[in-house]
Design a protein around this motif. Structure first.
Motif, PDB file in Angstrom:
ATOM      1  N   GLU A  79    -105.871 -42.904 -57.638  1.00  0.00           N
ATOM      2  CA  GLU A  79    -105.501 -43.990 -58.687  1.00  0.00           C
ATOM      3  C   GLU A  79    -105.820 -45.379 -58.151  1.00  0.00           C
ATOM      4  N   TYR A  80    -105.973 -45.613 -56.948  1.00  0.00           N
ATOM      5  CA  TYR A  80    -106.140 -47.191 -56.598  1.00  0.00           C
ATOM      6  C   TYR A  80    -107.193 -47.009 -55.473  1.00  0.00           C
ATOM      7  N   ALA A  81    -108.413 -47.815 -55.994  1.00  0.00           N
ATOM      8  CA  ALA A  81    -109.391 -48.197 -54.938  1.00  0.00           C
ATOM      9  C   ALA A  81    -109.223 -48.913 -53.801  1.00  0.00           C
ATOM     10  N   ASN A  82    -108.121 -49.710 -54.036  1.00  0.00           N
ATOM     11  CA  ASN A  82    -107.678 -50.568 -52.998  1.00  0.00           C
ATOM     12  C   ASN A  82    -106.840 -50.135 -51.856  1.00  0.00           C
ATOM     13  N   LEU A  83    -106.502 -48.767 -51.938  1.00  0.00           N
ATOM     14  CA  LEU A  83    -105.610 -48.143 -51.116  1.00  0.00           C
ATOM     15  C   LEU A  83    -106.210 -47.496 -49.924  1.00  0.00           C
ATOM     16  N   VAL A  84    -105.579 -48.032 -48.813  1.00  0.00           N
ATOM     17  CA  VAL A  84    -106.191 -47.431 -47.420  1.00  0.00           C
ATOM     18  C   VAL A  84    -104.726 -46.655 -46.765  1.00  0.00           C
ATOM     19  N   VAL A  85    -104.676 -45.468 -46.601  1.00  0.00           N
ATOM     20  CA  VAL A  85    -103.653 -44.799 -45.960  1.00  0.00           C
ATOM     21  C   VAL A  85    -103.897 -44.486 -44.275  1.00  0.00           C
ATOM     22  N   LEU A  86    -103.353 -45.007 -43.435  1.00  0.00           N
ATOM     23  CA  LEU A  86    -103.454 -44.700 -42.127  1.00  0.00           C
ATOM     24  C   LEU A  86    -102.533 -43.600 -41.656  1.00  0.00           C
ATOM     25  N   GLN A  87    -103.099 -42.647 -41.034  1.00  0.00           N
ATOM     26  CA  GLN A  87    -102.321 -41.731 -40.509  1.00  0.00           C
ATOM     27  C   GLN A  87    -102.976 -41.339 -39.108  1.00  0.00           C
ATOM     28  N   THR A  88    -102.280 -40.623 -38.200  1.00  0.00           N
ATOM     29  CA  THR A  88    -102.820 -40.466 -36.736  1.00  0.00           C
ATOM     30  C   THR A  88    -102.247 -39.283 -36.190  1.00  0.00           C
ATOM     31  N   PHE A  89    -102.807 -38.862 -35.100  1.00  0.00           N
ATOM     32  CA  PHE A  89    -102.589 -37.659 -34.389  1.00  0.00           C
ATOM     33  C   PHE A  89    -101.696 -38.005 -33.160  1.00  0.00           C
ATOM     34  N   SER A  90    -101.255 -39.148 -33.197  1.00  0.00           N
ATOM     35  CA  SER A  90    -100.695 -39.773 -31.845  1.00  0.00           C
ATOM     36  C   SER A  90     -99.256 -39.377 -31.853  1.00  0.00           C
ATOM     37  N   LYS A  91     -98.677 -39.090 -33.361  1.00  0.00           N
ATOM     38  CA  LYS A  91     -97.256 -38.971 -33.190  1.00  0.00           C
ATOM     39  C   LYS A  91     -96.844 -37.278 -33.247  1.00  0.00           C
ATOM     40  N   ALA A  92     -96.471 -37.013 -34.671  1.00  0.00           N
ATOM     41  CA  ALA A  92     -96.290 -35.392 -34.938  1.00  0.00           C
ATOM     42  C   ALA A  92     -97.222 -34.687 -34.331  1.00  0.00           C
ATOM     43  N   TRP A  93     -98.487 -34.947 -34.320  1.00  0.00           N
ATOM     44  CA  TRP A  93     -99.367 -33.890 -33.613  1.00  0.00           C
ATOM     45  C   TRP A  93     -99.460 -33.748 -32.389  1.00  0.00           C
ATOM     46  N   GLY A  94     -98.679 -34.675 -31.700  1.00  0.00           N
ATOM     47  CA  GLY A  94     -98.715 -34.743 -29.999  1.00  0.00           C
ATOM     48  C   GLY A  94     -99.870 -34.804 -29.292  1.00  0.00           C
ATOM     49  N   LEU A  95    -100.739 -35.715 -29.947  1.00  0.00           N
ATOM     50  CA  LEU A  95    -102.198 -36.148 -29.184  1.00  0.00           C
ATOM     51  C   LEU A  95    -102.371 -37.414 -29.022  1.00  0.00           C
ATOM     52  N   ALA A  96    -101.434 -38.197 -28.696  1.00  0.00           N
ATOM     53  CA  ALA A  96    -101.370 -39.620 -28.425  1.00  0.00           C
ATOM     54  C   ALA A  96    -102.729 -39.757 -27.392  1.00  0.00           C
ATOM     55  N   ALA A  97    -102.869 -39.024 -26.395  1.00  0.00           N
ATOM     56  CA  ALA A  97    -104.208 -39.294 -25.367  1.00  0.00           C
ATOM     57  C   ALA A  97    -105.353 -38.803 -25.834  1.00  0.00           C
ATOM     58  N   LEU A  98    -105.523 -38.292 -27.001  1.00  0.00           N
ATOM     59  CA  LEU A  98    -106.833 -37.949 -27.145  1.00  0.00           C
ATOM     60  C   LEU A  98    -107.222 -39.107 -28.014  1.00  0.00           C
ATOM     61  N   ARG A  99    -106.530 -40.071 -28.755  1.00  0.00           N
ATOM     62  CA  ARG A  99    -106.925 -41.355 -29.312  1.00  0.00           C
ATOM     63  C   ARG A  99    -107.647 -40.868 -30.609  1.00  0.00           C
ATOM     64  N   LEU A 100    -107.173 -40.400 -31.818  1.00  0.00           N
ATOM     65  CA  LEU A 100    -107.435 -40.045 -32.965  1.00  0.00           C
ATOM     66  C   LEU A 100    -106.586 -40.369 -33.934  1.00  0.00           C
ATOM     67  N   GLY A 101    -107.228 -41.348 -34.850  1.00  0.00           N
ATOM     68  CA  GLY A 101    -106.492 -41.878 -35.996  1.00  0.00           C
ATOM     69  C   GLY A 101    -107.091 -41.510 -37.212  1.00  0.00           C
ATOM     70  N   MET A 102    -106.667 -41.442 -38.537  1.00  0.00           N
ATOM     71  CA  MET A 102    -107.353 -41.226 -39.964  1.00  0.00           C
ATOM     72  C   MET A 102    -106.816 -42.422 -40.721  1.00  0.00           C
ATOM     73  N   ALA A 103    -108.133 -42.660 -41.277  1.00  0.00           N
ATOM     74  CA  ALA A 103    -107.991 -43.574 -42.626  1.00  0.00           C
ATOM     75  C   ALA A 103    -108.550 -42.875 -43.852  1.00  0.00           C
ATOM     76  N   PHE A 104    -107.505 -42.956 -44.978  1.00  0.00           N
ATOM     77  CA  PHE A 104    -108.056 -42.322 -46.021  1.00  0.00           C
ATOM     78  C   PHE A 104    -108.129 -43.318 -47.153  1.00  0.00           C
TER      79      PHE A 104
END
Ligand SMILES: Cc1ncc(COP(=O)(O)O)c(C=O)c1O
Length: 348
Positions: free
Chosen positions: A196-221
């Motif tokens: 719907e929105y070309a100007n939307l960036v959603v950030l999510q991360t593996f550091s919280k619910a996924w329990g992988l903060a030490a791996l350092r992995l984030g997602m931008a959609f």
């Protein structure tokens, strides 16, 4: 709105680094093109080869869970890397500005300062929702990014969806919706709104619910144009092979992650009620995250007492709108019991 109009001129003109793996992608038996150590690694697993710069196998596995196509997915060395790259891609130092909505996650401001980009603060309202009028007044032609953290750190609440949609529809810049804590929230993710929105960036991360903060992995959609710019300017091998391999394995254990989310939410709600019953607690803010903002009568004394018991929470009492508050991460049931006992020594 054309995303290309928002990209910095030097980034538009940038010729990105071309890796050995960019220049030859096929199968071969002998690779002598990247100055790697051809003998192997002094480990049980070989890490002598550079990793896939675009992490396609990992993105494919993420895409199956999130339902977002690979070309709309960027992976960063933590979401913190994606935050920094947003400044580098879209904000001209000394000229452009960004809007942040304090109290909120501190890295937006730090990244702005590192990149010499003006930061305009529009504090949340006392109910921790957006001050829409002030935001509208603060935007000017050089405002490139607005950071909205939902659920917000450190307040814990989700931001009203319609307010975010209003900004997405009316702002001629990029709206970054940071969903680091979305797995714990009642509210739906904004991932569904990407088309719907070309100007939307959603950030999510593996550091919280996924329990992988030490791996350092984030997602931008985001829309493909934004993702292409981020890929163009990122360090070539920003996600190391060990992280790619381990995250790929972790994605097979989604049932475990979902069970932990359920447990954390149940513990959060139980802990919130128990905290509310303590004499030292003056207010427990409702939380949509895996932490609780708690107003107490003497934050520094309580913080110090907890440290003496070996329990570390975050003192947010000097933060505007969080005066008198501690931010407490939801622990395991056993940890939460110990916390409650330390806060209320009379508990049997
Ligand atoms: C709102 C928010 N966004 C992003 C991050 C950082 O995430 P990452 O570990 O992926 O860099 C945090 C970490 O606490 C956070 O609270």
């Amino acid at each position: 709105m054309d995303i290309n109009d928002l990209v910095r001129e030097n980034i538009k003109n940038l010729k990105p680094y071309s890796t050995a793996r960019d220049e030859f992608k096929g199968q071969a038996s002998i690779f002598l093109d990247a100055n790697e150590n051809s003998y192997g690694s002094p480990l049980p697993v070989n890490y002598n080869r550079y990793p896939d710069p675009l992490q396609l196998d990992l993105k494919d596995a993420i895409s199956k869970i999130k339902g977002v196509p690979i070309e709309n997915t960027f992976l960063g060395n933590g979401s913190d890397e994606a935050i920094d790259l947003m400044f580098r891609a879209f904000c001209n130092p000394g000229k452009d500005n960004v809007i942040v909505l304090p109290p909120t996650y501190g890295m937006y401001e730090v990244s702005a300062n590192i990149n010499d980009v003006e930061i305009r603060k529009v504090p949340l309202l006392p109910n921790f929702q957006l001050d829409m009028e002030k935001i509208a007044e603060t935007i000017d032609k050089n405002t490139k990014l607005i950071f909205i953290c939902s659920p917000n750190n450190p307040t814990g609440n989700s931001i009203n969806r319609t307010d975010i949609e209003t900004i997405l529809a009316n702002f001629n810049g990029i709206v970054v919706v940071d969903e680091a804590y979305i797995n714990y929230a009642q509210q739906k993710t904004f991932i569904q709104e990407l088309t719907e929105y070309a100007n939307l960036v959603v950030l999510q991360t593996f550091s919280k619910a996924w329990g992988l903060a030490a791996l350092r992995l984030g997602m931008a959609f985001s829309s493909q144009k934004v993702i292409d710019v981020l890929n163009k300017i990122k360090p070539p091998y920003n996600i190391n092979q060990a992280t790619q391999d381990l995250a790929f394995e972790a994605l097979k254990n989604i049932d475990q992650v979902n069970a932990w989310i359920k447990a954390s939410v149940a513990e959060r709600d139980r802990l919130s009620i128990a905290l509310n019953d303590l004499n030292i607690v003056t207010k427990v803010y409702p939380s949509d995250a895996n932490f609780i903002l708690v107003e107490v009568n003497d934050p520094s004394k309580i913080y110090t007492n907890l440290v003496e018991e070996g329990i570390i929470v975050r003192d947010r009492s000097k933060v505007t709108l969080c005066e008198g508050c501690l931010r407490i991460t939801v622990g395991t049931e056993e940890e939460n019991e110990k916390l409650l006992r330390a806060l209320n020594p009379q508990t049997p």
